[in-house]
Scaffold this active site. Sequence first.
Site, mmCIF file in Angstrom:
data_model
loop_
_atom_site.group_PDB
_atom_site.id
_atom_site.type_symbol
_atom_site.label_atom_id
_atom_site.label_comp_id
_atom_site.label_asym_id
_atom_site.label_seq_id
_atom_site.Cartn_x
_atom_site.Cartn_y
_atom_site.Cartn_z
ATOM 1 N N GLN A 173 3.107 -26.990 12.235
ATOM 2 C CA GLN A 173 3.334 -25.666 12.810
ATOM 3 C C GLN A 173 3.376 -24.580 11.747
ATOM 4 O O GLN A 173 2.846 -23.473 11.958
ATOM 5 C CB GLN A 173 4.640 -25.651 13.611
ATOM 6 C CG GLN A 173 4.869 -24.343 14.369
ATOM 7 C CD GLN A 173 6.197 -24.348 15.105
ATOM 8 O OE1 GLN A 173 7.251 -24.276 14.474
ATOM 9 N NE2 GLN A 173 6.148 -24.444 16.427
ATOM 10 N N GLU A 177 -11.542 3.960 -5.284
ATOM 11 C CA GLU A 177 -11.787 4.919 -4.197
ATOM 12 C C GLU A 177 -10.488 5.340 -3.532
ATOM 13 O O GLU A 177 -10.437 5.565 -2.326
ATOM 14 C CB GLU A 177 -12.795 4.358 -3.190
ATOM 15 C CG GLU A 177 -14.176 4.209 -3.802
ATOM 16 C CD GLU A 177 -15.238 3.801 -2.802
ATOM 17 O OE1 GLU A 177 -15.219 4.325 -1.669
ATOM 18 O OE2 GLU A 177 -16.097 2.984 -3.164
ATOM 19 N N GLY A 178 -9.459 5.458 -4.332
ATOM 20 C CA GLY A 178 -8.156 5.874 -3.846
ATOM 21 C C GLY A 178 -7.234 4.691 -3.678
ATOM 22 O O GLY A 178 -7.431 3.854 -2.791
ATOM 23 N N GLU A 215 -1.467 3.818 -2.514
ATOM 24 C CA GLU A 215 -0.488 4.912 -2.475
ATOM 25 C C GLU A 215 -1.157 6.245 -2.153
ATOM 26 O O GLU A 215 -0.587 7.093 -1.451
ATOM 27 C CB GLU A 215 0.245 4.983 -3.819
ATOM 28 C CG GLU A 215 1.135 3.792 -4.119
ATOM 29 C CD GLU A 215 0.360 2.542 -4.512
ATOM 30 O OE1 GLU A 215 0.958 1.465 -4.508
ATOM 31 O OE2 GLU A 215 -0.859 2.639 -4.834
#
Length: 449
Positions: free
Chosen positions: A343, A428-429, A432
């Site tokens: 599980q 590309e950023g 944050e």
Amino acid sequence: MTAFSLEPERLAWCAELRALAAERLRPLAGKGEPGRVNRPLLAELGTLGLLSRLFTSGALDLCLMRESLAHACTEAETALALQGLGAHPVHAHGTPAQRARWLPRVADGTAVAAFALSEPDAGSDAASLSLTAEPSAATGPAAPTGRAAPPPAPAQGPHGGAPDARFTGRGEAAGPVAGRRVGGERGGAPGAGPRPAAGPVPPVLAVRPDGPDGWRLTGEKCWISNAPDADFYTVFARTTPGAGARGVTAFLVPADRPGLTGSRLDMLSPHPIGALRFDAVPVTADDVLGEADRGFRVAMDTLNLFRPSVGAFAVGMAQAALDATLAHTARRDAFGGKLKDLQSVAHQVAEMALRTESARLMVYAAATAYDAGADGVPGRAAMAKLLATETAQYVVDRAVQLHGARALQRGHLLEHLYREVRAPRVYEGASEVQRGIIAKELYKNLEDR
């Protein structure tokens, strides 16, 4: 699993792309040299018509291409993405002459493009391109504005963006960029050889007028994907001191311009990333992309298009990790049964699938909004990139854990993905930065009510 919004034709196209990536692109990727542009791979992307689609596809199709290629061959995905990132400003904002010269060669894979936004002191804060030249100087090295130039610090990252991008860095960027002329086998200045350094320069790019319609670029760029092998660069430089984002201009700079040199950075990435040095590199009005002092808009328009597709790249990697985990846990014997029967394992796999599909749908929604010209695209694009890249990090990490030590062996799919998945959270950023964009858009919407 498939997204409810995709038509059968698009689903079939994605399957075709995955097959092409596995059968025709992956073998070429395997022959490439880490840290160098793989020109045979680019040529094959051109032959398959995928590079030309960068200029004819909408945001959703761009995402589908990147996700599908990433699932089977991250190197091919990155090669395609970097061509689009570096050349999109030319496609969207270039003059007819600029487009005619460069876009056909980008489309057939014979010209390598690069997006050069990040600097040692201007990465996530991309609008802070500063240290402009003395306005009265028309030639020679630019003079600093009076504050001490700090040593280079990690910026946004390798794709050249805010960081445009896809890293962190070390080594060669710490001082003036040493000595090789930039440009690849089919571009640049063959045989130029090392050039002596011209002495200390500001670690950010400065621009000074050079005649009635020209400038000289002086300074540095770093974390630039495809540097120093690219044949041309989309370069963002300050033309108006003290004007913040409103004083930046985008230039198309061929790699063989005098005064432009570059060096490689040793990064946690198989594709080339380097630093560039501009030693009074001449540019004119003919090299401007868009309008003078409006270059930041060029950068943000490009990133608004490509940020959701960075998320698609991440989704492709997450799906590859999930698929590998399903196969492994279904056949692996442990504790008297198969791993999938535990599980604790089954619930982890379910969580991986849930997060991957959630990220995929957000990426598609952001891309569809971009194509429809809907309101709030910057916020949607930021959400898509943020959720997808953070999700991919989680999924790949869980996949490694469930595979155990075998996943850490050099050459294993998950070992490869584990190295690849980290950078998109920066370039590309950074994550944050995306949260800041999202919050800004939320409060902007509140004020507009």
